[in-house]
Write an enzyme that holds these catalytic residues in place. Structure first.
Site, PDB file in Angstrom:
ATOM      1  N   ASN A 111      34.606  38.643  47.351  1.00 52.30           N
ATOM      2  CA  ASN A 111      35.675  38.184  46.461  1.00 52.30           C
ATOM      3  C   ASN A 111      35.523  38.951  45.150  1.00 52.30           C
ATOM      4  OD1 ASN A 111      37.432  36.865  44.773  1.00 52.30           O
ATOM      5  ND2 ASN A 111      36.366  34.891  44.821  1.00 52.30           N
ATOM      6  N   TRP A 112      36.416  39.915  44.957  1.00 52.05           N
ATOM      7  CA  TRP A 112      36.266  40.787  43.782  1.00 52.05           C
ATOM      8  C   TRP A 112      36.757  40.109  42.500  1.00 52.05           C
ATOM      9  CZ3 TRP A 112      38.417  46.124  45.981  1.00 52.05           C
ATOM     10  CH2 TRP A 112      37.618  46.511  47.055  1.00 52.05           C
ATOM     11  N   LYS A 113      37.391  38.955  42.646  1.00 61.55           N
ATOM     12  CA  LYS A 113      37.924  38.223  41.487  1.00 61.55           C
ATOM     13  C   LYS A 113      38.777  39.170  40.630  1.00 61.55           C
ATOM     14  CE  LYS A 113      34.145  34.998  41.950  1.00 61.55           C
ATOM     15  NZ  LYS A 113      33.230  34.048  41.355  1.00 61.55           N
ATOM     16  N   HIS A 171      39.260  27.833  45.861  1.00 59.17           N
ATOM     17  CA  HIS A 171      38.129  28.352  45.081  1.00 59.17           C
ATOM     18  C   HIS A 171      37.983  27.522  43.801  1.00 59.17           C
ATOM     19  CE1 HIS A 171      35.492  30.946  42.813  1.00 59.17           C
ATOM     20  NE2 HIS A 171      35.193  31.549  43.952  1.00 59.17           N
ATOM     21  N   GLU A 192      37.311  28.273  40.881  1.00 56.01           N
ATOM     22  CA  GLU A 192      37.972  28.827  39.685  1.00 56.01           C
ATOM     23  C   GLU A 192      39.465  28.491  39.688  1.00 56.01           C
ATOM     24  OE1 GLU A 192      36.448  32.820  40.204  1.00 56.01           O
ATOM     25  OE2 GLU A 192      34.436  32.011  39.860  1.00 56.01           O
ATOM     26  N   GLU A 202      30.686  26.618  48.328  1.00 52.48           N
ATOM     27  CA  GLU A 202      30.296  27.302  47.101  1.00 52.48           C
ATOM     28  C   GLU A 202      29.979  26.258  46.023  1.00 52.48           C
ATOM     29  OE1 GLU A 202      32.033  31.587  47.024  1.00 52.48           O
ATOM     30  OE2 GLU A 202      33.461  30.236  46.102  1.00 52.48           O
ATOM     31  N   GLY A 216      28.153  32.662  39.941  1.00 52.70           N
ATOM     32  CA  GLY A 216      28.029  33.536  38.777  1.00 52.70           C
ATOM     33  C   GLY A 216      26.908  33.159  37.823  1.00 52.70           C
ATOM     34  N   SER A 219      25.958  33.157  43.849  1.00 53.58           N
ATOM     35  CA  SER A 219      24.801  34.003  43.519  1.00 53.58           C
ATOM     36  C   SER A 219      24.043  34.473  44.765  1.00 53.58           C
ATOM     37  CB  SER A 219      23.868  33.284  42.541  1.00 53.58           C
ATOM     38  OG  SER A 219      24.554  33.022  41.327  1.00 53.58           O
ATOM     39  N   GLY A 262      30.509  37.152  45.331  1.00 60.37           N
ATOM     40  CA  GLY A 262      31.246  37.537  44.126  1.00 60.37           C
ATOM     41  C   GLY A 262      30.633  38.784  43.510  1.00 60.37           C
ATOM     42  N   GLY A 263      29.813  38.596  42.486  1.00 61.92           N
ATOM     43  CA  GLY A 263      29.244  39.712  41.728  1.00 61.92           C
ATOM     44  C   GLY A 263      28.638  40.819  42.584  1.00 61.92           C
TER      45      GLY A 263
HETATM   46  P1  13P Z   1      28.960  34.972  42.730  1.00 58.31           P
HETATM   47  O1  13P Z   1      28.455  35.625  43.991  1.00 58.31           O
HETATM   48  O2  13P Z   1      29.248  35.971  41.637  1.00 58.31           O
HETATM   49  O3  13P Z   1      28.118  33.838  42.303  1.00 58.31           O
HETATM   50  O4  13P Z   1      30.404  34.351  43.090  1.00 58.31           O
HETATM   51  C1  13P Z   1      30.549  33.603  44.233  1.00 58.31           C
HETATM   52  C2  13P Z   1      31.987  33.332  44.438  1.00 58.31           C
HETATM   53  O5  13P Z   1      32.614  32.631  43.661  1.00 58.31           O
HETATM   54  C3  13P Z   1      32.644  33.955  45.585  1.00 58.31           C
HETATM   55  O6  13P Z   1      33.909  33.429  45.801  1.00 58.31           O
END
Ligand code: 13P
Length: 248
Positions: A9-11, A93, A95, A165, A171, A211, A232-233
């Site tokens: 997920n590149w956000k 998600h 967010e 998640e 994050g 993470s 994510g990251g």
């Molecule tokens: P991180 O891997 O950056 O913690 O993010 C996870 C995430 O929200 C994937 O959708």
């Protein structure tokens, strides 16, 4: 056998060249990763080009609006998502829930719209820190599934992917322990068994996100009920993402 999946997920990250370069890298590397399916969720604006340049790559959208068309300025419809060749959509998600106020009823609409358009929902669930600290995480996550996913028929439920998640792990660099992840994933599978059937619960891929990186993926993916990750990251760096994908 359940499908093993590693999704990035590149956000709201990366610019044009970076996004196209990363997509090409993932597409090329996916031939080397033969025990897991790779999916990328780029920002909307890059998705059509990524799809047309990398026909073998599995591409999903991070968001969409659950209507076919209409006066929804700034939104992208589920039919447009399908039209450009997206195959998956993220729904629920944390967010989107927290920053964009997407509530249970709206998420349910999104799940229905995705399935009606043959897109695979990757349904995200997970508790915030205060819920975990109150030892209420199982009830909380179960309710999220009841509210927006478990209304589906067994046939539709079979088409979904679930991603656990924990909000406190996203994050933050603070990953769920192997015990925490396995306990929640096992519970999610047992609720699917309760609502549908044991057979169906054994077929659904449940991904872990929060993470997850190249150092901890191996132990997380070794858990019986963890079928991969939503990253994510660490999905923004090709080497890290591929190393995670090779962690089964
Ligand atoms: P991180 O891997 O950056 O913690 O993010 C996870 C995430 O929200 C994937 O959708």
């Amino acid at each position: 056998m359940r499908k093993k999946i590693v999704a990035g997920n590149w956000k709201m990250n990366l610019l044009w060249d970076e996004a196209l370069g990363l997509a090409q890298g993932v597409s090329e590397a996916s031939t080397k990763v033969n025990n897991a399916e790779l999916i990328v969720f780029p920002p909307f604006i890059f998705a059509p080009t990524i799809i047309s340049k990398n026909p073998e790559l599995n591409v999903g959208l991070q968001n969409f609006y659950p209507a076919d068309k209409g006066a929804f300025t700034g939104e992208v419809s589920i039919t447009q998502a399908k039209n450009i060749g997206a195959k998956y959509v993220l729904i629920g998600h944390s967010e989107r829930r927290a920053i964009f106020n997407e509530n249970e009823a709206f998420l349910k609409e999104k799940v229905n719209a995705a399935l009606a358009n043959d897109l695979t929902p990757v349904f995200c669930c997970g508790e915030p820190l205060e819920i975990r600290e109150a030892n209420e995480e199982l009830n909380y996550v179960k309710q999220q599934l009841m509210d927006s996913l478990f209304h589906l028929s067994a046939d539709d439920m079979a088409k979904c992917i679930v991603a656990y998640e924990p909000v406190w792990a996203i994050g933050t660099g603070k990953t769920a322990s192997v015990e925490q992840a396995e306990s929640m994933h096992k519970s999610i599978r047992s609720w699917i068994a309760e609502h549908y059937s044991k057979e169906l619960s054994e077929e659904i891929s449940i991904l872990y996100g929060g993470s997850c990186n190249a150092s901890n993926a191996k132990e997380l993916f070794a858990c019986e009920n963890v079928d991969g990750g939503l990253i994510g990251g660490a999905a923004l760096q090709l080497d890290a993402f591929i190393s995670i994908a090779q962690s089964f």
